[in-house]
Scaffold this active site. Sequence first.
Site, PDB file in Angstrom:
ATOM      1  N   ASN A  50      47.086  21.168  49.656  1.00 54.53           N
ATOM      2  CA  ASN A  50      46.634  22.743  48.953  1.00 54.53           C
ATOM      3  C   ASN A  50      45.933  23.166  50.482  1.00 54.53           C
ATOM      4  O   ASN A  50      45.093  22.614  50.890  1.00 54.53           O
ATOM      5  CB  ASN A  50      45.799  22.562  47.880  1.00 54.53           C
ATOM      6  CG  ASN A  50      45.150  24.135  47.612  1.00 54.53           C
ATOM      7  OD1 ASN A  50      45.849  24.942  47.998  1.00 54.53           O
ATOM      8  ND2 ASN A  50      44.169  24.170  46.982  1.00 54.53           N
ATOM      9  N   GLY A  51      46.355  24.429  50.902  1.00 50.50           N
ATOM     10  CA  GLY A  51      45.778  24.888  52.265  1.00 50.50           C
ATOM     11  C   GLY A  51      46.907  25.344  52.834  1.00 50.50           C
ATOM     12  O   GLY A  51      47.959  25.559  52.609  1.00 50.50           O
ATOM     13  N   LYS A  66      45.366  32.576  40.340  1.00 47.89           N
ATOM     14  CA  LYS A  66      43.779  32.764  39.880  1.00 47.89           C
ATOM     15  C   LYS A  66      42.884  32.609  40.946  1.00 47.89           C
ATOM     16  O   LYS A  66      42.175  33.108  41.175  1.00 47.89           O
ATOM     17  CB  LYS A  66      43.569  31.754  38.683  1.00 47.89           C
ATOM     18  CG  LYS A  66      42.162  31.847  38.079  1.00 47.89           C
ATOM     19  CD  LYS A  66      42.093  32.918  37.347  1.00 47.89           C
ATOM     20  CE  LYS A  66      40.670  33.308  36.657  1.00 47.89           C
ATOM     21  NZ  LYS A  66      40.486  34.441  36.283  1.00 47.89           N
ATOM     22  N   GLU A  68      38.609  49.242  38.969  1.00 49.22           N
ATOM     23  CA  GLU A  68      39.011  47.994  37.947  1.00 49.22           C
ATOM     24  C   GLU A  68      39.825  48.206  37.040  1.00 49.22           C
ATOM     25  O   GLU A  68      40.761  47.436  36.649  1.00 49.22           O
ATOM     26  CB  GLU A  68      37.476  47.358  37.684  1.00 49.22           C
ATOM     27  CG  GLU A  68      37.725  46.023  36.658  1.00 49.22           C
ATOM     28  CD  GLU A  68      38.405  44.997  37.238  1.00 49.22           C
ATOM     29  OE1 GLU A  68      38.611  44.760  38.751  1.00 49.22           O
ATOM     30  OE2 GLU A  68      38.745  44.044  36.586  1.00 49.22           O
ATOM     31  N   TRP A 110      52.090  27.055  45.308  1.00 48.09           N
ATOM     32  CA  TRP A 110      52.144  28.505  45.415  1.00 48.09           C
ATOM     33  C   TRP A 110      52.512  28.738  46.701  1.00 48.09           C
ATOM     34  O   TRP A 110      51.855  28.597  47.767  1.00 48.09           O
ATOM     35  CB  TRP A 110      50.650  28.999  44.958  1.00 48.09           C
ATOM     36  CG  TRP A 110      50.674  30.667  44.754  1.00 48.09           C
ATOM     37  CD1 TRP A 110      50.864  31.268  43.896  1.00 48.09           C
ATOM     38  CD2 TRP A 110      49.979  31.520  45.691  1.00 48.09           C
ATOM     39  NE1 TRP A 110      50.762  32.528  44.058  1.00 48.09           N
ATOM     40  CE2 TRP A 110      50.139  32.619  45.302  1.00 48.09           C
ATOM     41  CE3 TRP A 110      49.398  31.423  46.994  1.00 48.09           C
ATOM     42  CZ2 TRP A 110      49.674  34.080  45.742  1.00 48.09           C
ATOM     43  CZ3 TRP A 110      49.188  32.618  47.608  1.00 48.09           C
ATOM     44  CH2 TRP A 110      49.136  33.838  46.992  1.00 48.09           C
ATOM     45  N   ARG A 118      46.064  28.235  37.848  1.00 54.49           N
ATOM     46  CA  ARG A 118      45.741  28.565  39.201  1.00 54.49           C
ATOM     47  C   ARG A 118      46.804  29.526  39.683  1.00 54.49           C
ATOM     48  O   ARG A 118      46.841  29.963  40.884  1.00 54.49           O
ATOM     49  CB  ARG A 118      45.569  27.252  40.129  1.00 54.49           C
ATOM     50  CG  ARG A 118      44.357  26.435  39.701  1.00 54.49           C
ATOM     51  CD  ARG A 118      44.406  25.128  40.456  1.00 54.49           C
ATOM     52  NE  ARG A 118      44.211  25.109  41.867  1.00 54.49           N
ATOM     53  CZ  ARG A 118      43.172  25.330  42.530  1.00 54.49           C
ATOM     54  NH1 ARG A 118      42.004  25.134  41.710  1.00 54.49           N
ATOM     55  NH2 ARG A 118      42.834  25.299  43.703  1.00 54.49           N
ATOM     56  N   HIS A 155      41.103  65.967  46.374  1.00 47.94           N
ATOM     57  CA  HIS A 155      41.407  65.745  47.790  1.00 47.94           C
ATOM     58  C   HIS A 155      42.631  64.811  48.197  1.00 47.94           C
ATOM     59  O   HIS A 155      42.828  64.408  49.339  1.00 47.94           O
ATOM     60  CB  HIS A 155      40.152  65.172  48.536  1.00 47.94           C
ATOM     61  CG  HIS A 155      39.025  65.673  48.318  1.00 47.94           C
ATOM     62  ND1 HIS A 155      38.496  66.909  49.339  1.00 47.94           N
ATOM     63  CD2 HIS A 155      37.822  65.678  47.579  1.00 47.94           C
ATOM     64  CE1 HIS A 155      37.402  67.223  48.790  1.00 47.94           C
ATOM     65  NE2 HIS A 155      36.865  66.505  47.883  1.00 47.94           N
ATOM     66  N   CYS A 197      47.878  26.443  44.917  1.00 52.12           N
ATOM     67  CA  CYS A 197      48.315  25.041  44.586  1.00 52.12           C
ATOM     68  C   CYS A 197      47.365  24.285  43.882  1.00 52.12           C
ATOM     69  O   CYS A 197      46.088  24.437  44.001  1.00 52.12           O
ATOM     70  CB  CYS A 197      48.517  24.402  46.071  1.00 52.12           C
ATOM     71  SG  CYS A 197      49.720  25.154  47.111  1.00 52.12           S
ATOM     72  N   LYS A 231      43.266  46.314  36.722  1.00 50.57           N
ATOM     73  CA  LYS A 231      43.706  45.589  35.609  1.00 50.57           C
ATOM     74  C   LYS A 231      45.089  45.930  34.918  1.00 50.57           C
ATOM     75  O   LYS A 231      45.972  45.084  34.773  1.00 50.57           O
ATOM     76  CB  LYS A 231      42.470  45.590  34.629  1.00 50.57           C
ATOM     77  CG  LYS A 231      42.432  44.467  33.584  1.00 50.57           C
ATOM     78  CD  LYS A 231      41.661  43.433  34.322  1.00 50.57           C
ATOM     79  CE  LYS A 231      41.789  43.062  35.711  1.00 50.57           C
ATOM     80  NZ  LYS A 231      40.846  42.128  36.375  1.00 50.57           N
ATOM     81  N   GLU A 289      47.982  45.069  37.440  1.00 48.15           N
ATOM     82  CA  GLU A 289      48.237  43.591  37.649  1.00 48.15           C
ATOM     83  C   GLU A 289      48.974  42.962  36.387  1.00 48.15           C
ATOM     84  O   GLU A 289      49.935  42.094  36.579  1.00 48.15           O
ATOM     85  CB  GLU A 289      46.754  43.019  37.554  1.00 48.15           C
ATOM     86  CG  GLU A 289      46.747  41.492  37.717  1.00 48.15           C
ATOM     87  CD  GLU A 289      45.237  40.881  37.786  1.00 48.15           C
ATOM     88  OE1 GLU A 289      44.341  41.724  37.340  1.00 48.15           O
ATOM     89  OE2 GLU A 289      44.847  40.162  38.215  1.00 48.15           O
TER      90      GLU A 289
HETATM   91  O1  M6R Z   1      37.880  34.138  42.511  1.00 49.65           O
HETATM   92  P1  M6R Z   1      37.231  35.367  43.050  1.00 49.65           P
HETATM   93  O2  M6R Z   1      36.557  36.193  42.383  1.00 49.65           O
HETATM   94  O3  M6R Z   1      36.890  35.317  44.587  1.00 49.65           O
HETATM   95  O4  M6R Z   1      38.946  36.214  43.132  1.00 49.65           O
HETATM   96  C1  M6R Z   1      38.897  37.467  43.810  1.00 49.65           C
HETATM   97  C2  M6R Z   1      40.285  38.184  43.273  1.00 49.65           C
HETATM   98  O5  M6R Z   1      41.106  37.292  43.747  1.00 49.65           O
HETATM   99  C3  M6R Z   1      40.251  38.113  42.086  1.00 49.65           C
HETATM  100  O6  M6R Z   1      39.340  38.893  41.415  1.00 49.65           O
HETATM  101  C4  M6R Z   1      41.568  39.046  41.328  1.00 49.65           C
HETATM  102  O7  M6R Z   1      41.428  40.341  41.788  1.00 49.65           O
HETATM  103  C5  M6R Z   1      41.539  39.037  39.924  1.00 49.65           C
HETATM  104  N1  M6R Z   1      42.388  38.108  39.347  1.00 49.65           N
HETATM  105  C6  M6R Z   1      42.078  40.483  39.308  1.00 49.65           C
HETATM  106  O8  M6R Z   1      42.091  40.336  38.104  1.00 49.65           O
END
Ligand code: M6R
Length: 606
Positions: A104-105, A601, A480, A78, A30, A503, A2, A484, A487
């Site tokens: 927000n929260g 985000k 990673e 959100w 966000r 394994h 949010c 990526k 995602e």
């Molecule tokens: O703001 P942060 O680094 O704490 O966020 C952690 C994850 O939500 C963030 O790295 C997420 O996995 C990425 N958007 C992936 O690209």
Amino acid sequence: MCGIIGYAGSGGDSDTLEVLLHGLGNLEYRGYDSAGVAVANASLSIEKRGGELSELKDALAGNADGFDGSTGIGHTRWSTHGPPTDANAHPHTNAEESVAIVHNGIIENYLELREELSEAGHTFRSDTDTEVVPHLIERERAGGADRETAFREAIGRLEGSYAIAAVYPDCETVFAARHESPLVLGLGSDGNYLASDVPAFIEFTNRVVYLDDGEFAALSPESVTVSDGSGAPIKKSVETIAWDPEDAGKSGYDHYMRKEIAEQPRAIRDCLRGRIEELGGTVTLPELEGLETPSSVQFVACGTSYHAGLYGERLLQRRGIPTQTFIASEYDAARLPVDESTLVVGVTQSGETADTMAALRSANRAGATTLALTNVVESSAARECDHVLYIRSGPEISVAATKSFASQQVSLSLLATALVDSASSAAFPPREYLRELRRLPDHIQSVLDDSRADAVAEEFLDADAYFFIGRGYNAPVALEGALKLKEITYKHAEGFPAGELKHGPLALVTESTPVFALVSSREQAGATIGNIKEVQARDAPVVAVTDDPESVANHTDYVLEIPETHPAVMPIVANVQLQLVAYWLANALDRPIDKPRNLAKSVTVQ
Ligand code: M6R
């Protein structure tokens, strides 16, 4: 996650509705699934819509009558409690609409409050936790409390996390409170602002005040006051934010993600600036003054930042410091060997991730020394921890973390070098190692200039799944690379330490599952090539990301070459090839790259 904007305008050039909608636009990064605004006049004018901000704008374009007041609040939601419908979108009001709220929260005791209020005759129109707040305020007002006291008393009943803002009819003040969710105030010449994050109002003012947990604010067109829960005034310092508006634009790229991938050389230079002395082989981090070499280190983080933690773990272990990395939501310091000589490092780009914040709080309760490794100045993590190391990436807008991951890896490289005297280390001869860090931006630039990742992505548009393997320092980057790709392309992808493939996951490997293998000429190359042969024998196409194309030539279908460097620096360069593969694949599949479905985000709920 949010986003909140609030504005108490002085009737100058700024139009309240425009300020609110503009602010919500700047908070879109966000992540959100509905949006709304409320403007105060003799009554409250409210419009809210499930879906994109454009749907809210369309609704207002047809009917903005009544939205001409000078005071208002806005929200991008959100979803947590209830789907993204018009009814669940914020602002929320009581039945009489005598107050409007954005939040927000998570209000953890909302069911209990809802039951209590329902028994007292209040009726609810949404599934949200937030809706209890206007009803609590209404009850306080009915008991004779003035607006500010009613707001304060209502907030006093809440358990959980919140940044909340409220407006009333016939009142030019925005009331706000914060507990474990970000809220920043902006002091302008045309009125005063509040928001979840500075970009919401940066075009109007760069003079800001950060609210701390437990603080309340009242914004009128002429003044801003901050107080504690009892109403006692608190004197806050005003900070001036340095901000280049170009940073928030796409600079000619189609997507923020592509722009942010391209910005990595600059981000790394910024991260290194003034911190390394190559000739002497030393790293200076004045922010960490007073931090002793710890007896052990624990990293807590989520998602991409967790992968950075795994990378940092390898850097510290090889320098002799016992180190573990935890997914933040699984961390509980009370169950671990933790004392003040344990350094708990929260790796978090945003500095607001709720799981990471909970882990850091748990570490602080257990008496650990805590360090925030974050991109956002004055973020919640920065303020929670004993020490802060800023990664200096610049604003990252795309939901997919790219340049912040590179800056996290570089910051961890600096941290490891600063914490442990490696003057006599064969693995990290300080001069050579720092030289390679200094050359890193050029290495990445050469990958950006020459990469064939777009052609490789084109070859595998229809694959069933994508696998990523690597050993040692490269293992976190294999994870990673897969994160990526899944995602932003919505395709199945998994990453493994290369030795793990046989394994179990090898059962999934077919001619329709390309395997991306990270092969370092100086780090277990023979063993990784052995793993490549295993997948080749199952007819899987292999893409090697390597600094030594010759050694893999007979075993791979494609090579994405990178310059040779120190084995601990290689994964930072190699990762750029994987970022580009994910980007070009998502682009060819026409995915909404900067805002992938279901993701945010900044994830400020646990
Ligand atoms: O703001 P942060 O680094 O704490 O966020 C952690 C994850 O939500 C963030 O790295 C997420 O996995 C990425 N958007 C992936 O690209």
